[in-house]
Structures are given as structure tokens and as C-alpha cells.
Motif scaffolding. Sequence first.
Motif, PDB file in Angstrom:
ATOM      1  N   LYS A   1      45.130  21.198  13.509  1.00 47.04           N
ATOM      2  CA  LYS A   1      44.829  22.402  14.082  1.00 47.04           C
ATOM      3  C   LYS A   1      46.067  23.164  14.614  1.00 47.04           C
ATOM      4  N   GLU A   2      46.801  22.201  15.241  1.00 47.89           N
ATOM      5  CA  GLU A   2      48.026  22.680  16.118  1.00 47.89           C
ATOM      6  C   GLU A   2      49.053  23.227  15.032  1.00 47.89           C
ATOM      7  N   LEU A   3      49.249  22.409  13.594  1.00 51.64           N
ATOM      8  CA  LEU A   3      50.291  22.895  12.790  1.00 51.64           C
ATOM      9  C   LEU A   3      49.845  24.037  12.232  1.00 51.64           C
ATOM     10  N   GLU A   4      48.506  24.253  11.929  1.00 49.80           N
ATOM     11  CA  GLU A   4      48.053  25.472  11.434  1.00 49.80           C
ATOM     12  C   GLU A   4      48.073  26.577  12.251  1.00 49.80           C
ATOM     13  N   LEU A   5      47.796  26.521  13.510  1.00 51.82           N
ATOM     14  CA  LEU A   5      47.924  27.685  14.560  1.00 51.82           C
ATOM     15  C   LEU A   5      49.377  28.221  14.617  1.00 51.82           C
ATOM     16  N   TYR A   6      50.349  27.112  14.470  1.00 53.49           N
ATOM     17  CA  TYR A   6      51.929  27.613  14.588  1.00 53.49           C
ATOM     18  C   TYR A   6      52.303  28.192  13.421  1.00 53.49           C
ATOM     19  N   LYS A   7      51.961  27.689  12.188  1.00 55.30           N
ATOM     20  CA  LYS A   7      52.417  28.398  10.792  1.00 55.30           C
ATOM     21  C   LYS A   7      51.470  27.740   9.873  1.00 55.30           C
TER      22      LYS A   7
ATOM     23  N   HIS B   1      51.039  24.721  19.990  1.00 57.74           N
ATOM     24  CA  HIS B   1      51.252  26.121  19.177  1.00 57.74           C
ATOM     25  C   HIS B   1      51.470  27.063  20.215  1.00 57.74           C
ATOM     26  N   ILE B   2      51.012  27.265  21.355  1.00 54.24           N
ATOM     27  CA  ILE B   2      51.235  28.356  22.387  1.00 54.24           C
ATOM     28  C   ILE B   2      52.136  27.794  23.235  1.00 54.24           C
ATOM     29  N   ASN B   3      53.016  26.831  22.862  1.00 55.72           N
ATOM     30  CA  ASN B   3      54.160  26.434  23.550  1.00 55.72           C
ATOM     31  C   ASN B   3      53.928  25.562  25.105  1.00 55.72           C
ATOM     32  N   LYS B   4      53.072  24.912  24.936  1.00 54.29           N
ATOM     33  CA  LYS B   4      52.768  23.926  25.959  1.00 54.29           C
ATOM     34  C   LYS B   4      53.864  22.827  25.601  1.00 54.29           C
ATOM     35  N   GLY B   5      54.078  21.954  26.605  1.00 54.53           N
ATOM     36  CA  GLY B   5      54.807  20.778  26.554  1.00 54.53           C
ATOM     37  C   GLY B   5      56.102  21.194  25.591  1.00 54.53           C
ATOM     38  N   MET B   6      56.356  20.445  24.484  1.00 53.65           N
ATOM     39  CA  MET B   6      57.482  20.680  23.678  1.00 53.65           C
ATOM     40  C   MET B   6      57.331  21.591  22.861  1.00 53.65           C
ATOM     41  N   GLY B   7      56.022  21.852  22.388  1.00 50.85           N
ATOM     42  CA  GLY B   7      55.747  22.849  21.842  1.00 50.85           C
ATOM     43  C   GLY B   7      56.360  23.742  20.642  1.00 50.85           C
ATOM     44  N   HIS B   8      56.954  24.631  20.745  1.00 50.29           N
ATOM     45  CA  HIS B   8      57.443  25.283  19.394  1.00 50.29           C
ATOM     46  C   HIS B   8      58.878  24.317  19.203  1.00 50.29           C
ATOM     47  N   LYS B   9      59.600  23.945  20.261  1.00 50.20           N
ATOM     48  CA  LYS B   9      60.853  23.162  19.984  1.00 50.20           C
ATOM     49  C   LYS B   9      60.504  21.890  18.837  1.00 50.20           C
ATOM     50  N   PHE B  10      59.264  21.360  19.127  1.00 50.97           N
ATOM     51  CA  PHE B  10      58.985  20.435  18.129  1.00 50.97           C
ATOM     52  C   PHE B  10      58.410  20.695  16.848  1.00 50.97           C
TER      53      PHE B  10
END
Length: 367
Positions: free
Chosen positions: A259-265, A211-220
Amino acid sequence: MVQFSRICFRKYANFVDNLRLYVHGGSGGMGLPRLGGKGGDGGDVWVVASKSMTLRRIKDKYPQKRFVGGSGANSSIRALKGEKGKDKEVCAPVGITVTTDDGRILGELNAEGDRLKVAKGGHGGSFYSAFEPSKGAAKHIRLDLKLIADLGLVGFPNAGKSSLLTAMSNATPQIANYAFTTLKPEIGKLMYKDYMQISVADLPGLIEGAHINKGMGHKFLKHVERTKQLLFVVDVSGFQLASKTPFRSAFEAVQLLTKELELYKEELVSKPALLVVNKMDLPDAEEKLSELKEQLQNPDDFSDLLPADMKPKNYLSFRHVLPVSALTGFGIDHLKSCIRESIDEDAATETKAIHQERLQALRHHSH
């Protein structure tokens, strides 16, 4: 049980999901002071959604990535009002969000034929502007594509998402026993005997901190936004991303993904979701599966297994928890029929809601 025949699979080689363009509205035409004539306005630049277009094709066809509207015609004795300049259209794929360079959203194109004006042509010269024309607006814009699919596969690297797609089909995604083999989104189509098709997006594996754009982050994560439902895939034995990162059990993996999905949106976790527990061919898999099921039924009782920053605000409740082995084919047919059932259920609910809205509108008009 629903009969399932095969999956058609499209691999996205050199996939492009973001493109920066320069757009410039056409200049206005000169006015004619002697007779009070008005010059034609400059042509506008539009982005138009087309199902047959891809961002890769725009990139190849227009290497300069520059789109300019036509100039307005000057006012003359023969035509006191000059003709408007020709509009310029940029055909783009459906599912595009158009933003400015600084991230401001100009609009979205979600259906074939949707149009968005991205640069306005300049005004033709007239009495009010001392017959001087103005230039068109110019800016850089970004076309950001979010894949639209019925189902998005969500899982950490090595959960076996690609192997799962292969097991459901004769597809051959790149499979290897190391993380990050799926670096480009791929879309498969599940084809049922009654000709129903369900599209599945296999997306790059998430990592903690995406969610903070590590790895593929937002692209995914941006592609997950456009899927109707989520298909979580976890390894029944848990996973460890690298020797320096902690080992996560299947239960922890589910909560981390949530959690990752939740933190992103946050609204992402309100989508209907199914959970696939893969690698059931491994020793102790049955034992681990029953432990996972118990944990998922009473997540609060097991929340102390998770560090505070890994706990999602809301635990997901899955429509189905489906044990499978992509390697041996165990549980695959049942998974396919559950996917179909879940998609059909949503379609029926949607149809019912539309029907009720129409009835209310009719009642309202009759009063």
C-alpha cells in the motif's frame, strides 16, 4: 543451483542524495555599433553525468555551490564577431534528476555522458539589440539522486534487512534491536562464481504513512523507483513499531508495504518482487509461515483482517516466497540462487524484446 561466493559491501558514510546549486549563464559580449559587429554569446551551464562523481564530492569541491558560464567576448575591429564564452560543466553522478526549486523537472541523467543544459548564456550585443548584450539566465537547481540497483530491500524497521545482508556476506551493517538503525542507503554487490554481479540497495525501513513523508518517507521511496526488482522482507511473527501502534501480522505487513509503495507511485508495484520471510528460527515459525502462504494465495478471503485504508488496490503476487533465518543461515543459499534466477529471467526477457524490435525494424526497412 547457482554458486554464490560473497558480497562486496559499500557503506555510505555521510551519504548525500540531494544538493542545491546556483547556476548562472555567462553574459554576452558588447557589439560594435560603428561596424555592425556582434558580441559573443555567454557560456551555458551544463550538468553532465559521470560514474566517478558523487554529490558529496561536488559539495566538498565547490563549497559555494555556484557555477557561472564564461562571458562572451566583445566585438572589436580585429574580430567583428566576438567569441562565445566558455561553457561551465557540473559533473554529477549517474541517476540524477534535475529540478527547479519549486519541483519542476528539468531532466534526468541516467547514463554516463548524458548532458543537460541548466542555464543559458546571454546573447551578444548586435544590431537587433542596439548592440547591448544580455545577461545569462540564473536560477537555483536541485540535483536529486536516486540509487540505481538491481534489487531494493523493502521492509519495516526490525524486519532484519541488515542482518540478512550480513548473512549473505561478511558485511557489517549497523545492527541493533531497535527501529531505524538503517538511516542511510547502502549498496551491496552479490558476486557470483561466474563473475556476475547483482547490486542490492539496503534502504531505510519504511513506516506506515511513509508516502505522506512520515519518517524517512520520500527519501526512502525515491530510491525504490530506480531498482529493477523488489525484495520484501518481513518478520514471520509480525511486528509492532512502538507500544502505541497496533501489532501487524506478517500478512498485514506485506499488504501495508504494498500500500505504501502504491500510494507513493502506483507503477512501483508492477516491478517483479520476491518475498523473504525472516526469523524462521523463532518458535511457531513453521505454523505462521503456512498461515501466511495460505493468506497470500487467497488474499481476498483475508482482506477483512485489514482496515480499509490499508488494503492495496492490487495484491502483489511474488515470484518466490522464501523462508530464511538470518541468524542461523537457514535458507540463505536458496535465497541467493532465487535472486539470481529472477534477475536472469528479466535480462533474458529484455534481450528477447530488443531482438524482436530489431527484427521488426529490419522487416519494415526491407518493405
